[in-house]
Design an enzyme around this catalytic site. Structure first.
Site: not given
Length: 290
Positions: A43, A159
């Site tokens: 991320s 993610d």
């Protein structure tokens, strides 16, 4: 016979804007003379880690991140309850990643780098280290329900924090002798008072932040226990997950955490501290390390 130096790997976790602390950690390691031989990121950790691996320039990263100040990152406005527009369209925040990386490829990196993502279909962790960097990094930062999945080679990817919040084990697999993991997750925050007025966008935002924080902490515990030689935890709990407007203090928190743990870092990596500069003498005094 010359002593073979230990190879150092940096594992950078996810945490939204709190991940700006990664910049401070890298800055401190550079000031301490600790080389970085491998990087893996999830991320925001993928954004910062990818930029460092590509350029090896902390100054360049700081300049790009500080350039976000005042920009209209629409997803921030939506989650703050300032807009009712779709949060999966018009994504300036992810478009910024395109600006950061352009046409750069993993093969262009000066430091070996892997971006960690999650296969949206299977939930499996996937490490990307080939081809264009921008789509891979965008996928690593694409939180479900906020951003659309990114398609790469026929796979829908989201993610990396859903499967590997802090990729310490991945850095070890890359060849690191010493793994420095940076945890910028935050503890559960009581938002019950906000929910008494109905869920709304504010409640949704708070619930989502808590969900991600709790999940990341649980997944990370065993990974850090068995794969991280040094776990750095900058004091970022007081900063908003989407507080992209003023990165300066968050960056400083990362620097403080790494520099304050310099004795442990020198011990684990086997590096000897060089003669102190005037700046280091001042920092030692500032952090109470003299």
């Amino acid at each position: 016979m010359e002593k073979t130096r230990k190879k150092v790997g940096l594992a950078l976790g996810g945490g939204g804007a709190r991940g700006f602390a990664h910049i401070g950690v890298i800055k401190a390691l550079k000031d301490l003379g600790i080389p970085i031989d491998f990087v893996a990121g999830t991320s925001m950790g993928a954004i910062i880690g990818g930029l460092y691996a590509l350029t090896e320039s902390v100054e360049s990263i700081e300049s790009k991140i500080k350039g976000l100040e005042g920009r209209n990152l629409k997803v921030v406005n939506v989650l703050a309850g300032k807009s009712a527009k779709s949060i999966t369209k018009n994504q300036p925040m992810l478009e910024t990643i395109d600006e950061f990386f352009g046409e750069a490829k993993f093969e262009d990196c000066r430091v070996p780098f892997k971006a960690v993502v999650t296969d949206f279909k299977t939930g499996d962790e996937v490490s990307l280290d080939q081809g264009l960097m921008a789509p891979a990094v965008k996928a690593s930062a694409s939180v479900p329900m906020i951003f659309q999945p990114v398609e790469i080679d026929g796979r829908l990817l989201v993610d990396g924090g859903l499967s590997r919040p802090i990729p310490a084990d991945i850095v070890k697999q890359m060849g690191a002798d010493v793994v420095i993991a940076v945890d910028v997750s935050a503890k559960w925050v009581d938002i019950s008072a906000d929910l008494t007025k109905g869920i709304g966008w504010q409640g949704f935002y708070g619930a989502l932040s808590n969900m991600l924080a709790a999940m990341n902490q649980q997944i990370s515990k065993e990974i850090l226990k068995h794969n991280a030689d040094i776990a750095l935890r900058p004091a970022v709990a007081g900063y908003d997950w989407l507080g992209f407007g003023d990165p300066k203090d968050i960056i400083a928190s990362g620097y403080r955490e790494a520099y304050s743990n310099k004795a442990l870092i020198f011990e684990k990596t086997g590096y000897e501290p060089a003669a102190k500069t005037g700046l280091q003498i001042f920092l030692d005094f500032l952090f109470g390390l003299d």
